[in-house]
Design an enzyme around this catalytic site. Structure first.
Site, PDB file in Angstrom:
ATOM      1  N   ASP A 133      59.404 -15.774 -12.400  1.00 23.05           N
ATOM      2  CA  ASP A 133      58.645 -16.184 -11.381  1.00 23.05           C
ATOM      3  C   ASP A 133      58.326 -17.640 -11.316  1.00 23.05           C
ATOM      4  OD1 ASP A 133      58.233 -13.365 -10.455  1.00 23.05           O
ATOM      5  OD2 ASP A 133      57.139 -13.056 -12.296  1.00 23.05           O
TER       6      ASP A 133
ATOM      7  N   ARG B  65      69.489 -12.410 -17.621  1.00 24.45           N
ATOM      8  CA  ARG B  65      68.727 -11.462 -17.255  1.00 24.45           C
ATOM      9  C   ARG B  65      67.884 -11.814 -15.787  1.00 24.45           C
ATOM     10  NH1 ARG B  65      63.927 -12.116 -21.725  1.00 24.45           N
ATOM     11  NH2 ARG B  65      62.378 -13.227 -20.391  1.00 24.45           N
ATOM     12  N   GLY B  66      67.202 -10.829 -15.498  1.00 22.05           N
ATOM     13  CA  GLY B  66      66.166 -11.087 -14.338  1.00 22.05           C
ATOM     14  C   GLY B  66      66.768 -11.646 -13.069  1.00 22.05           C
ATOM     15  N   GLU B  67      66.198 -12.853 -12.767  1.00 23.76           N
ATOM     16  CA  GLU B  67      66.669 -13.516 -11.400  1.00 23.76           C
ATOM     17  C   GLU B  67      67.192 -14.980 -11.572  1.00 23.76           C
ATOM     18  OE1 GLU B  67      64.277 -12.691  -8.035  1.00 23.76           O
ATOM     19  OE2 GLU B  67      64.715 -14.483  -6.963  1.00 23.76           O
ATOM     20  N   ASP B  68      66.373 -15.605 -12.217  1.00 21.75           N
ATOM     21  CA  ASP B  68      66.946 -17.132 -12.043  1.00 21.75           C
ATOM     22  C   ASP B  68      68.240 -17.292 -12.907  1.00 21.75           C
ATOM     23  OD1 ASP B  68      66.485 -19.600 -10.850  1.00 21.75           O
ATOM     24  OD2 ASP B  68      65.814 -20.279 -12.951  1.00 21.75           O
TER      25      ASP B  68
HETATM   26  O1  TRH Z   1      62.273 -14.499 -17.448  1.00 18.84           O
HETATM   27  P1  TRH Z   1      62.966 -13.370 -16.726  1.00 18.84           P
HETATM   28  O2  TRH Z   1      63.041 -12.279 -17.408  1.00 18.84           O
HETATM   29  O3  TRH Z   1      62.342 -13.322 -15.366  1.00 18.84           O
HETATM   30  C1  TRH Z   1      62.019 -12.193 -14.388  1.00 18.84           C
HETATM   31  C2  TRH Z   1      62.871 -12.114 -13.113  1.00 18.84           C
HETATM   32  O4  TRH Z   1      62.607 -13.288 -12.618  1.00 18.84           O
HETATM   33  C3  TRH Z   1      62.331 -10.941 -12.647  1.00 18.84           C
HETATM   34  O5  TRH Z   1      62.967 -10.819 -11.216  1.00 18.84           O
HETATM   35  C4  TRH Z   1      60.946 -10.842 -12.585  1.00 18.84           C
HETATM   36  O6  TRH Z   1      60.603  -9.543 -11.860  1.00 18.84           O
HETATM   37  C5  TRH Z   1      60.377 -10.598 -13.848  1.00 18.84           C
HETATM   38  O7  TRH Z   1      60.704 -11.919 -14.458  1.00 18.84           O
HETATM   39  C6  TRH Z   1      58.673 -10.596 -13.838  1.00 18.84           C
HETATM   40  O8  TRH Z   1      64.342 -14.047 -16.233  1.00 18.84           O
HETATM   41  P2  TRH Z   1      64.786 -15.101 -15.442  1.00 18.84           P
HETATM   42  O9  TRH Z   1      64.519 -14.852 -13.837  1.00 18.84           O
HETATM   43  O10 TRH Z   1      66.327 -15.406 -15.789  1.00 18.84           O
HETATM   44  O11 TRH Z   1      63.829 -16.297 -15.741  1.00 18.84           O
HETATM   45  C7  TRH Z   1      64.190 -17.227 -16.943  1.00 18.84           C
HETATM   46  C8  TRH Z   1      63.898 -18.786 -16.623  1.00 18.84           C
HETATM   47  O12 TRH Z   1      63.617 -19.357 -17.929  1.00 18.84           O
HETATM   48  C9  TRH Z   1      65.077 -19.298 -15.641  1.00 18.84           C
HETATM   49  O13 TRH Z   1      64.515 -20.082 -14.924  1.00 18.84           O
HETATM   50  C10 TRH Z   1      65.941 -19.856 -16.717  1.00 18.84           C
HETATM   51  C11 TRH Z   1      64.727 -20.231 -17.801  1.00 18.84           C
HETATM   52  N1  TRH Z   1      65.282 -20.802 -19.232  1.00 18.84           N
HETATM   53  C12 TRH Z   1      65.177 -22.038 -19.605  1.00 18.84           C
HETATM   54  O14 TRH Z   1      64.836 -22.599 -19.053  1.00 18.84           O
HETATM   55  N2  TRH Z   1      65.370 -22.072 -21.142  1.00 18.84           N
HETATM   56  C13 TRH Z   1      66.113 -21.170 -21.860  1.00 18.84           C
HETATM   57  O15 TRH Z   1      66.163 -21.614 -22.961  1.00 18.84           O
HETATM   58  C14 TRH Z   1      66.353 -19.759 -21.284  1.00 18.84           C
HETATM   59  C15 TRH Z   1      66.702 -18.816 -22.186  1.00 18.84           C
HETATM   60  C16 TRH Z   1      65.853 -19.560 -19.953  1.00 18.84           C
END
Ligand code: TRH
Length: 377
Positions: A15, A270-273
């Site tokens: 988020d 995973r997730g979105e971003d």
């Molecule tokens: O953290 P997430 O599981 O987020 C999820 C999704 O957004 C989902 O839609 C939402 O409903 C839920 O949360 C509550 O996965 P996501 O979306 O990939 O976000 C991870 C963020 O972390 C992304 O911006 C990439 C960043 N990231 C780093 O900056 N450094 C890292 O080492 C890693 C592994 C990720």
């Protein structure tokens, strides 16, 4: 224009990740004036280590980042208000929106989905019962009739630089890992708890070529440690297990994580971003959708597979489908990896073509700005 973006952390990083990326792109690439209000300072600091230790306003990437409480303390309404993921705006701010001489444009930024129905809902205004103000639903997505995907202008240039001949040696100089060969198959792992992980680690241990597994700190790193029988892995630690070299990383700065995605042969995201970033990396990837109790994530998975695999030859598409379903606990018998791996060359070509195709249309920021100021070219 002035924009206020509100984000509450439901779970994990996505988020804030999406809200921050949107804020930065609006400010830096679209020249807007942006304030980002966040409720969870410790999660914010994982993504933005430059944030002050205690909640306090600061500026990063031309965005003013503020603790949530400040929106209630002095509600000064912006021209555009973005409520990320139906996070419920602070009461005093809502009251100020209602009292404003000109009502702000109120956008509800929804979660990304490849499902067909989002086209019918994207851009629709809906009256908010509590205030009477109109709120417009903005759905990120993969087609022209949706809000698109966040894509900063420099993203492909940075990716291409990372994928040049110095990419892996430079990475290894920064993140030294004894025995991690630049020529090995590189895999990155970012995942929720996943019963299928033990089987994949077993596959990679027995692989017929060296595999380097990069695992940033978090759930997946803890799971890998547990599976290989260690209490924990610490960032910088390396473990050799047959053909597999496990490299524990810290939680990386966002741009460094992009670089890792660009360098790997396959990325588990995973997730979105991270799911979107893996697509900009133009490398084969495996997506774990955010698990939902009613299995709604399986519909999202299938909808994406449908789009992603359109036009891909049947054998490759079948292998991807089977492996992604297995990884998401949506079927399979834990045996799909060898078939997925055997289609690697076709998958690698497809990853690039897919990225070029979805990257050739307007990004989310352009679409959002055009929605609000329709005469923007
Ligand atoms: O953290 P997430 O599981 O987020 C999820 C999704 O957004 C989902 O839609 C939402 O409903 C839920 O949360 C509550 O996965 P996501 O979306 O990939 O976000 C991870 C963020 O972390 C992304 O911006 C990439 C960043 N990231 C780093 O900056 N450094 C890292 O080492 C890693 C592994 C990720």
């Amino acid at each position: 224009m002035q924009w206020d973006i509100f984000c509450r952390v439901v779970d994990n990083f996505g988020d804030i990740g999406v809200s921050w990326r949107l804020s930065r792109a609006l400010a830096v690439d679209a020249g807007q004036t942006v304030r980002l209000f966040v409720d969870d300072w410790s999660t914010l600091r994982r993504l933005l280590p430059a944030a002050p230790a205690a909640p306090a306003p600061f500026v990063a990437g031309q965005v003013s980042v503020l603790p949530w409480a400040l929106a209630d303390a002095s509600p000064q309404v912006a021209e555009v208000v973005v409520e990320a993921f139906a996070c419920h705006l602070p009461g005093a701010y809502l009251a100020a929106m209602r009292a404003a001489p000109t009502a702000p444009v109120w956008i509800n930024l929804e979660y990304l989905s490849a499902e067909d129905w989002i086209e019918a809902c994207h851009g629709l205004p809906s009256p908010d019962p509590a205030t009477g103000l109109a709120k417009t639903f903005f759905f990120p997505g993969f087609t022209a009739g949706t809000g698109g995907l966040i894509r900063e202008p420099g993203v492909f240039t940075r990716r291409d630089a990372a994928q040049g001949p110095r990419g892996r040696p430079d990475w290894l100089a920064e993140y030294p890992a004894a025995g991690a060969l630049a020529s090995a198959r590189w895999i990155s792992l970012f995942a929720y708890d996943n019963p299928a992980l033990a089987g994949r680690l077993a596959d990679w241990r027995q692989a017929d070529q060296p595999v380097v597994l990069w695992v940033p700190e978090g759930t997946a790193q803890r799971a890998v440690a547990q599976i290989i029988g260690e209490p924990a892995l610490v960032s910088g630690e390396v473990r050799r297990l047959g053909a597999l070299t496990v490299c524990a990383l810290p939680f990386l700065p966002m741009d460094t994580y992009d670089r890792l995605l660009a360098l790997c042969d396959v990325n588990f995201v995973r997730g979105e971003d991270s799911f979107v970033r893996a697509q900009w990396a133009a490398r084969p990837f495996v997506w774990q959708a955010y698990p939902q109790a009613d299995a709604a994530h399986v519909d999202k998975l299938e909808a994406f597979l449908q789009r992603y695999l359109a036009g891909v030859d049947a054998a490759t598409a079948g292998a991807v489908r089977a492996f992604w379903r297995e990884w998401n606990g949506a079927g399979g018998t834990d045996t799909a990896w060898p078939a997925f791996e055997s289609h690697w060359p076709a998958l690698a070509r497809h990853a690039r073509q897919w990225c070029d195709r979805i990257g050739a249309t307007d990004g989310l920021v352009e679409r959002l700005v055009k929605l609000i100021v329709p005469d923007v070219k």
